[in-house]
Design a protein around this motif. Structure first.
Motif, PDB file in Angstrom:
ATOM      1  N   VAL A 115      42.235  38.509  39.651  1.00 61.61           N
ATOM      2  CA  VAL A 115      40.762  38.372  39.798  1.00 61.61           C
ATOM      3  C   VAL A 115      40.131  39.479  40.484  1.00 61.61           C
ATOM      4  O   VAL A 115      39.032  39.762  40.215  1.00 61.61           O
ATOM      5  CB  VAL A 115      40.532  36.907  40.418  1.00 61.61           C
ATOM      6  N   GLY A 116      40.753  39.790  41.572  1.00 63.60           N
ATOM      7  CA  GLY A 116      40.245  40.635  42.340  1.00 63.60           C
ATOM      8  C   GLY A 116      39.907  42.104  41.573  1.00 63.60           C
ATOM      9  O   GLY A 116      39.022  42.998  41.890  1.00 63.60           O
ATOM     10  N   LEU A 174      39.134  42.429  38.325  1.00 61.98           N
ATOM     11  CA  LEU A 174      38.335  42.088  37.671  1.00 61.98           C
ATOM     12  C   LEU A 174      36.971  42.459  38.406  1.00 61.98           C
ATOM     13  O   LEU A 174      35.909  43.119  37.973  1.00 61.98           O
ATOM     14  CB  LEU A 174      38.458  40.914  37.102  1.00 61.98           C
ATOM     15  N   LYS A 175      36.867  41.962  39.483  1.00 59.21           N
ATOM     16  CA  LYS A 175      35.564  42.074  40.472  1.00 59.21           C
ATOM     17  C   LYS A 175      35.486  43.523  40.728  1.00 59.21           C
ATOM     18  O   LYS A 175      34.408  44.136  40.964  1.00 59.21           O
ATOM     19  CB  LYS A 175      35.859  41.232  41.445  1.00 59.21           C
ATOM     20  N   VAL A 210      37.307  32.833  32.429  1.00 51.94           N
ATOM     21  CA  VAL A 210      36.639  33.902  33.101  1.00 51.94           C
ATOM     22  C   VAL A 210      37.107  35.273  32.202  1.00 51.94           C
ATOM     23  O   VAL A 210      36.167  36.199  32.172  1.00 51.94           O
ATOM     24  CB  VAL A 210      37.021  34.120  34.581  1.00 51.94           C
TER      25      VAL A 210
END
Lengths: 113, 152
Positions: A63-64, A66-67, A96
């Motif tokens: 997730v990190g 992607l951010k 997501v």
């Protein structure tokens, strides 16, 4: 962290050659992918077909990533094994990410823009 | 003199590790090996084994990061108890007490379209709570005792 890379069309396919992405390797994994982004690779396919286990720390690092990539490009996921797919469902992170059966499917879709 | 019979038909296995993140994978796998004989012989068993492996991994990561504050070399003890229809995994450590309410942490809510605001952490306890049938925590003297219970 052993990650193979291969260019498919305009996508850079990163195949994780590890059985697990857990707390012991999550930071190393995150930094390895970030290094590719910093080098200007912004259309990424993460091939997880060899990864049998991801924990919450591993998920956090994906997730990190992607951010970190943000608006600059795309991070698609491919080849999720059963337990990894389950983790994405349980945490609702499957809403997501763009998730594809194979890296080739993901690269093809990226090519279409 | 006759040996005293066990008071009930419970099976118990245990393993020990020290508080390094690198030791988690082996310990979680060992717990799965202990649990496997008690899992139902159907398609469900793989899902239950995967749930146990993930939850034990999450608990051990929390123990190392929070109870022991990342310090290595500290003891963690795991016990697997099997009773008909029930598996219990007990985790003991000598680290800091868990703050009240920790194990009931609820699912992180997020907007899947707002990438910049996505959570990167806080998945651990919700994952444990949604996969186990019961989770118990007790402070026992200078030890933490966490129990994961799964119906099989």
């Amino acid at each position: 962290m052993d990650i193979e890379q291969q260019t498919l069309g305009r996508a850079l396919v990163l195949s994780v050659c590890e059985n697990r992405i857990d707390a012991a390797v999550a930071l190393e994994f995150r930094d390895a992918i970030r290094a590719r982004i910093d080098a200007g690779q912004h259309d990424l396919v993460l091939d997880l077909s060899r990864v049998e286990f991801v924990d919450s720390s591993g998920l956090g690092s994906i997730v990190g990533t992607l951010k970190y990539l943000g608006q600059r490009g795309t991070l698609a996921l491919a080849g999720l094994t059963q337990p990894v797919q389950r983790l994405f469902q349980l945490t609702r992170m499957e809403r997501v990410f763009q998730i594809y059966p194979t890296a080739a499917d993901a690269a093809e879709d990226l090519q279409k823009g | 003199m006759a040996m005293q019979a066990p008071h009930h038909a419970e099976t118990e296995k245990e393993c020990r590790l020290t508080s390094e993140l690198e030791s988690i994978a082996g310990a979680a796998r060992q717990v799965m090996v202990y649990c496997r004989p008690y899992l139902p012989a159907d398609r469900q068993s793989e899902a239950i084994a995967a749930a146990i492996e993930l939850c034990v991994t999450e608990v051990l990561t929390n123990v190392i990061r929070h109870a022991y504050g990342g310090a290595g070399g500290r003891p963690i003890q795991l016990q697997v108890k099997a009773e008909p229809g029930l598996l219990e995994v007990h985790v003991y450590d000598e680290g800091a007490k868990m703050p009240a309410g920790t194990i009931r942490s609820s699912e992180v809510d997020f907007d899947p379209t707002d990438i910049s605001a996505l959570p990167e952490g806080g998945f651990g306890w919700p994952l444990i709570n949604c996969q186990m049938d019961q989770v118990r925590y007790r402070r026992e003297g200078n030890r933490n005792h966490l129990t994961l219970i799964k119906a099989v």
